[in-house]
Write an enzyme that holds these catalytic residues in place. Structure first.
Site, PDB file in Angstrom:
ATOM      1  N   ASN A   7       0.612  -1.299  -0.245  1.00  0.00           N
ATOM      2  CA  ASN A   7      -0.313  -0.181   0.044  1.00  0.00           C
ATOM      3  C   ASN A   7       0.896   1.107   0.269  1.00  0.00           C
ATOM      4  OD1 ASN A   7      -1.875   2.044   0.532  1.00  0.00           O
ATOM      5  ND2 ASN A   7      -2.548   0.821   2.178  1.00  0.00           N
ATOM      6  N   ARG A  71      -2.446  -1.923  -3.674  1.00  0.00           N
ATOM      7  CA  ARG A  71      -3.703  -1.124  -3.563  1.00  0.00           C
ATOM      8  C   ARG A  71      -3.722   0.358  -4.779  1.00  0.00           C
ATOM      9  NH1 ARG A  71      -5.069   3.852   0.161  1.00  0.00           N
ATOM     10  NH2 ARG A  71      -7.079   3.978  -0.138  1.00  0.00           N
ATOM     11  N   HIS A 160     -13.233   3.370  -0.657  1.00  0.00           N
ATOM     12  CA  HIS A 160     -12.711   2.550   0.733  1.00  0.00           C
ATOM     13  C   HIS A 160     -13.501   0.984   0.401  1.00  0.00           C
ATOM     14  CE1 HIS A 160     -13.709   5.969   3.779  1.00  0.00           C
ATOM     15  NE2 HIS A 160     -12.282   5.458   3.593  1.00  0.00           N
ATOM     16  N   ARG A 221     -12.955  16.407   5.833  1.00  0.00           N
ATOM     17  CA  ARG A 221     -13.817  16.602   5.016  1.00  0.00           C
ATOM     18  C   ARG A 221     -16.125  17.325   5.656  1.00  0.00           C
ATOM     19  NH1 ARG A 221     -11.930  11.793   2.737  1.00  0.00           N
ATOM     20  NH2 ARG A 221      -9.455  12.117   1.889  1.00  0.00           N
ATOM     21  N   GLU A 343      -8.229  -3.917   4.889  1.00  0.00           N
ATOM     22  CA  GLU A 343      -7.682  -4.380   3.914  1.00  0.00           C
ATOM     23  C   GLU A 343      -6.837  -4.819   3.009  1.00  0.00           C
ATOM     24  OE1 GLU A 343      -8.581  -0.117   5.298  1.00  0.00           O
ATOM     25  OE2 GLU A 343      -9.243   0.177   2.684  1.00  0.00           O
TER      26      GLU A 343
END
Ligand code: ADP
Length: 360
Positions: A7, A71, A160, A221, A343
């Site tokens: 990743n 990823r 995601h 955010r 993940e």
């Protein structure tokens, strides 16, 4: 079979090495501060080389690495599944950097470095957007002139995806029920937050959109706002587009409302001490989440399980309780689960399945 998962972010590389059948995590690690002043790791090539050296130092028992799973944040509309990386795939990932300028370039750096440093391993790309590619057109389009979709690829992509897929699959194992028979809502609450509606194992809607800015309130955010606010800020406060973009991405959300932090732990502490804005930030966070839960329950036509994951989702039973309060109106009350996301493991599984299929 050994599978290495990489990743690769802009300043760090996370890695995990797995054995498959029997399944085992063999080792994991992190290379940080890539390209920072005074750091010995100048670029992504050196970072991947550091990973290689570390694995080599672990000795023979770690054996040959059959495949590396990367990823990759943005797969655009083209990639609905993991793919073996060739020249065409590299070209496409580069093209999609337009849609994910902060993420795809470092992802690609990692791929190019691995091709050189691990030349005999197969390279597979696993995309954050792929799981959401089953969302129907009426849900992924914005009501803009249709040409904008054709010309500029403006649509909801969702992110995601690997995390939503992992917790959905895990929940089906926990409930001992096939994914085909389940209606699920998966809620990823980390620094970035998103929620997905999953029917028969397929994603039918998700809250993040063209970029990760849309949807739930997040650490920094804003999530959903009226887009006209951007024009008003330009006229009224003289903000440039770049300034507004930065404010919406980095200075809004839990941080913007609380004025304390983007970290929920600190906001909760402030709340306990009577900080009114900290309390408001948490109330708003939960309220937005409940609005999406309500919407997704309707589009799914009921829900068997609501699954929470990531830093906030895994550690805050009080918030979960408030978020799912009042579901008694449903014919069948859903199971509420907390499942730690993984993940990297999902990427490794997808790579394993991809290679197995290829061999058949
Ligand atoms: P990222 O999206 O960066 O991977 P994480 O999944 O680590 O983020 O989630 C970060 C959020 O999780 C922060 O708001 C943090 O406060 C919250 N969090 C992490 N651990 C805990 C904990 N033990 N208790 C409460 N909140 C936590």
């Amino acid at each position: 079979m050994r599978i290495l998962v990489i990743n690769c972010g802009s300043s760090s590389v996370k890695y995990k090495l797995y054995n498959f059948r029997p399944f085992r995590l063999l080792t994991k690690g992190l290379v940080e501060r890539i390209g920072e002043e005074g750091s010995p790791v100048k670029n992504h090539y050196q970072a991947i080389f550091t990973v290689f050296k570390r694995l080599e130092s672990l000795g023979k028992k770690f054996g040959e690495i059959s495949a590396i799973g990367h990823r990759v944040v943005h797969g655009g509309e083209k990639f609905k599944q993991p793919v073996l990386i060739d020249k065409e795939v590299i070209k496409e990932i580069r093209k999609n950097a337009e849609l994910a300028p902060l993420h795809n370039p470092p992802n690609l750096e990692g791929i190019l470095a691995c091709k050189k440093i691990f030349p005999s391993s197969k390279q597979v790309a696993v995309f954050d957007t792929a799981f959401h590619q089953t969302i129907p057109q009426f849900a992924y389009l914005y009501a803009l002139p249709f040409d904008f979709y054709k010309k500029y690829k403006i649509r909801r992509y969702g992110f995601h995806g690997t995390s939503h897929q992992y917790v959905a699959e895990t929940s089906s194992k926990i409930m001992k029920k096939s994914l085909k028979k389940l209606k699920l809502i998966t809620v990823h609450l980390g620094n970035g937050c998103s929620i997905s509606a999953i029917k028969q194992g397929k994603c039918i809607d998700t809250s993040m959109g063209f970029t990760p800015l849309e949807g739930l309130i997040m650490g920094t955010r804003s999530g959903d706002i009226d887009p006209a606010i951007i024009f008003y800020l330009a006229r009224r406060a003289g903000l440039t587009l770049e300034e507004t973009e930065k404010i919406l991405n980095r200075q809004s959300g839990l941080l913007g409302i609380s004025g304390v932090s983007n970290d929920l732990r600190l906001i909760k502490e402030a709340c306990k001490k009577g900080n009114i804005r900290a309390r408001l930030a948490i109330e708003m966070f939960i309220y937005r989440l409940r609005k999406y839960l309500g919407a997704y329950i309707l589009i799914l036509g009921g829900v068997d399980a609501i699954i929470f994951t990531a830093g906030i989702g895994e550690n805050n039973p009080d918030i979960i309780k408030k978020a799912v309060w009042g579901l008694e109106f449903l014919k069948k009350k859903p199971t509420v689960l907390v499942i730690p996301t993984d993940e990297e493991l999902m990427i490794a599984r997808l790579v394993y399945n991809k290679l197995k299929k290829k061999r058949r």
